[in-house]
Design a protein around this motif. Sequence first.
Motif, short mmCIF file in Angstrom:
data_model
loop_
_atom_site.label_atom_id
_atom_site.label_comp_id
_atom_site.label_asym_id
_atom_site.label_seq_id
_atom_site.Cartn_x
_atom_site.Cartn_y
_atom_site.Cartn_z
N ALA A 161 0.66 -1.17 -0.02
CA ALA A 161 0.04 -0.11 0.01
C ALA A 161 0.89 1.07 -0.09
CB ALA A 161 -1.03 -0.09 1.15
N LYS A 162 2.00 1.19 0.81
CA LYS A 162 2.87 2.50 0.89
C LYS A 162 3.42 2.60 -0.55
CE LYS A 162 6.48 4.45 3.59
NZ LYS A 162 7.42 4.24 4.80
N ALA A 163 4.12 1.54 -1.20
CA ALA A 163 4.84 1.66 -2.20
C ALA A 163 3.74 2.21 -3.40
CB ALA A 163 5.14 0.18 -2.82
N LYS A 164 2.49 1.80 -3.29
CA LYS A 164 1.65 2.25 -4.34
C LYS A 164 1.23 3.80 -4.26
CE LYS A 164 -2.04 -0.40 -5.21
NZ LYS A 164 -3.31 -0.85 -4.82
N ALA A 165 1.06 3.87 -2.95
CA ALA A 165 0.81 5.60 -2.52
C ALA A 165 1.97 6.45 -2.92
CB ALA A 165 0.36 5.57 -1.13
N THR A 166 3.11 5.94 -2.81
CA THR A 166 4.43 6.72 -3.13
C THR A 166 4.59 7.14 -4.44
OG1 THR A 166 5.60 5.64 -1.36
CG2 THR A 166 6.88 6.90 -3.02
N TYR A 167 4.28 6.05 -5.28
CA TYR A 167 4.48 6.50 -6.81
C TYR A 167 3.34 7.26 -7.33
CZ TYR A 167 1.75 2.35 -8.07
OH TYR A 167 0.70 1.36 -8.45
N LEU A 168 2.13 6.92 -6.86
CA LEU A 168 1.19 7.86 -7.39
C LEU A 168 1.23 9.20 -6.75
CD1 LEU A 168 -2.01 5.49 -6.55
CD2 LEU A 168 -0.90 6.19 -8.76
N VAL A 169 1.40 9.54 -5.62
CA VAL A 169 1.71 10.79 -5.17
C VAL A 169 3.05 11.65 -6.01
CG1 VAL A 169 2.49 12.20 -3.37
CG2 VAL A 169 0.83 10.39 -3.03
N GLU A 170 4.18 10.79 -5.92
CA GLU A 170 5.28 11.42 -6.68
C GLU A 170 4.95 11.70 -8.04
OE1 GLU A 170 8.49 8.81 -5.80
OE2 GLU A 170 8.80 9.45 -3.72
N ALA A 171 4.12 10.96 -8.82
CA ALA A 171 3.84 11.24 -10.30
C ALA A 171 3.15 12.36 -10.45
CB ALA A 171 2.80 9.91 -10.71
N LEU A 172 2.57 13.12 -9.34
CA LEU A 172 1.91 14.44 -9.42
C LEU A 172 2.89 15.57 -8.86
CD1 LEU A 172 -1.77 13.42 -8.25
CD2 LEU A 172 -0.59 13.98 -10.64
N GLY A 173 4.07 15.13 -8.41
CA GLY A 173 5.14 16.21 -8.09
C GLY A 173 4.98 16.48 -6.56
N ASN A 174 4.30 15.40 -5.83
CA ASN A 174 4.00 15.74 -4.45
C ASN A 174 5.01 14.65 -3.51
OD1 ASN A 174 2.34 17.85 -4.24
ND2 ASN A 174 0.95 16.32 -5.21
N GLN A 175 5.33 14.65 -2.38
CA GLN A 175 5.82 13.69 -1.46
C GLN A 175 4.65 13.27 -0.58
OE1 GLN A 175 8.89 15.82 0.59
NE2 GLN A 175 10.21 15.30 -0.95
N LEU A 176 5.05 11.83 -0.16
CA LEU A 176 4.20 11.03 0.73
C LEU A 176 4.34 11.29 2.30
CD1 LEU A 176 1.93 8.84 0.52
CD2 LEU A 176 3.70 7.25 0.90
N TYR A 226 -4.86 -10.99 2.62
CA TYR A 226 -5.06 -9.61 3.33
C TYR A 226 -5.06 -8.50 2.70
CZ TYR A 226 -4.43 -12.55 7.52
OH TYR A 226 -4.64 -13.72 8.67
N VAL A 227 -6.03 -7.63 2.86
CA VAL A 227 -6.05 -6.29 2.43
C VAL A 227 -5.74 -5.31 3.34
CG1 VAL A 227 -7.37 -4.86 0.91
CG2 VAL A 227 -7.46 -7.09 0.19
N MET A 228 -4.91 -4.41 3.21
CA MET A 228 -5.01 -3.26 4.11
C MET A 228 -5.14 -1.82 3.29
SD MET A 228 -3.75 -4.11 6.95
CE MET A 228 -3.10 -5.53 7.78
N ASN A 229 -6.33 -1.60 3.73
CA ASN A 229 -6.62 0.05 3.26
C ASN A 229 -6.10 0.99 4.14
OD1 ASN A 229 -8.56 -1.17 1.71
ND2 ASN A 229 -10.35 -1.38 2.99
N THR A 230 -5.41 1.75 3.45
CA THR A 230 -4.71 3.07 4.25
C THR A 230 -4.93 4.22 3.77
OG1 THR A 230 -2.84 2.58 2.55
CG2 THR A 230 -2.73 1.39 4.63
N VAL A 231 -4.49 5.07 4.82
CA VAL A 231 -4.86 6.55 4.17
C VAL A 231 -3.46 7.42 4.75
CG1 VAL A 231 -6.25 8.63 4.69
CG2 VAL A 231 -7.26 6.61 4.94
N PHE A 232 -2.85 7.96 3.52
CA PHE A 232 -1.62 8.56 3.96
C PHE A 232 -1.90 10.23 3.52
CE2 PHE A 232 -0.12 4.42 2.85
CZ PHE A 232 0.93 4.47 3.62
N GLU A 233 -1.13 10.85 4.19
CA GLU A 233 -1.03 12.45 4.12
C GLU A 233 -0.15 12.91 2.75
OE1 GLU A 233 -0.02 16.61 6.45
OE2 GLU A 233 0.45 14.94 7.10
N ILE A 234 -0.57 13.60 2.04
CA ILE A 234 0.20 14.18 0.90
C ILE A 234 0.98 15.72 1.24
CG2 ILE A 234 -0.02 14.94 -1.44
CD1 ILE A 234 -2.39 13.28 -1.95
N LYS A 235 2.17 15.58 1.22
CA LYS A 235 2.82 16.76 1.72
C LYS A 235 2.91 17.54 0.47
CE LYS A 235 5.92 14.81 5.10
NZ LYS A 235 7.47 14.43 5.38
#
Length: 235
Positions: A161-176, A226-235
């Motif tokens: 989940a973290k890896a997925k969130a990281t590349y999605l956020v960085e693709a938009l020029g932000n940081q996780l 197992y599925v982990m649903n997560t919520v991360f902050e976008i910096k």
Amino acid sequence: MKHLFTFALVALFSVSAMAQQADLRKKINVSGTAETEVTPDIIYISISLKEYLKDGNSKKKVEINELETQLYNAIQAAGISKENLMISNLSGYNTAAQKKKNPDFLVSKQYRLKVTDLNKWNAIIGDVDAKGVAYTNVDSYEYSKIEALKKELKIKALQSAKAKATYLVEALGNQLGSVLDIQEINNETYPQPMYAASRIMLRGNNALAEDAPAPEIDFKKIKLSYVMNTVFEIK
């Protein structure tokens, strides 16, 4: 007028407080998944032994003690500790008088055996008088390292989940940023064992029971997902 002014002032402070409490952080919701399949390595088998009359003659009875001795000897010969065999139920010996009143009364005992190798079980049941075996069946099964495996899968799901969130956020020029919420969803499947030849069942008065080959059991694997649903902050 004074009361109206007071009400308006209270309402203004309430709205201001709510605005301050509102979470205005940018967030991303993602899910991570991890799964695997394992073969059960612990099997619990139910066994029922029952006295029977030889040729229908009440004076020629195969006693429960004889059948029980056969079972214990077979277990020891298979290299299984006697602690793995437990009596789960006993019917018949309520009183000695009951046996005297009815000489044809047949005593039965039910056992629960823990095995880690079904090939040993086939050898065990083959050494017990088939006519004295009312039935046998698989009660349950499990995997000895299941808890460690669950922990490993949950960690992998979170990392996914973290890896997925990281590349999605960085693709938009932000940081996780840091994780704000985690919800676990599990999908554990323990399918019933499938019997390749016939059901692992022998009936004491069945004439075919003595000649019947030991049934082969094909265990379907335990599936852990197992599925982990997560919520991360976008910096």
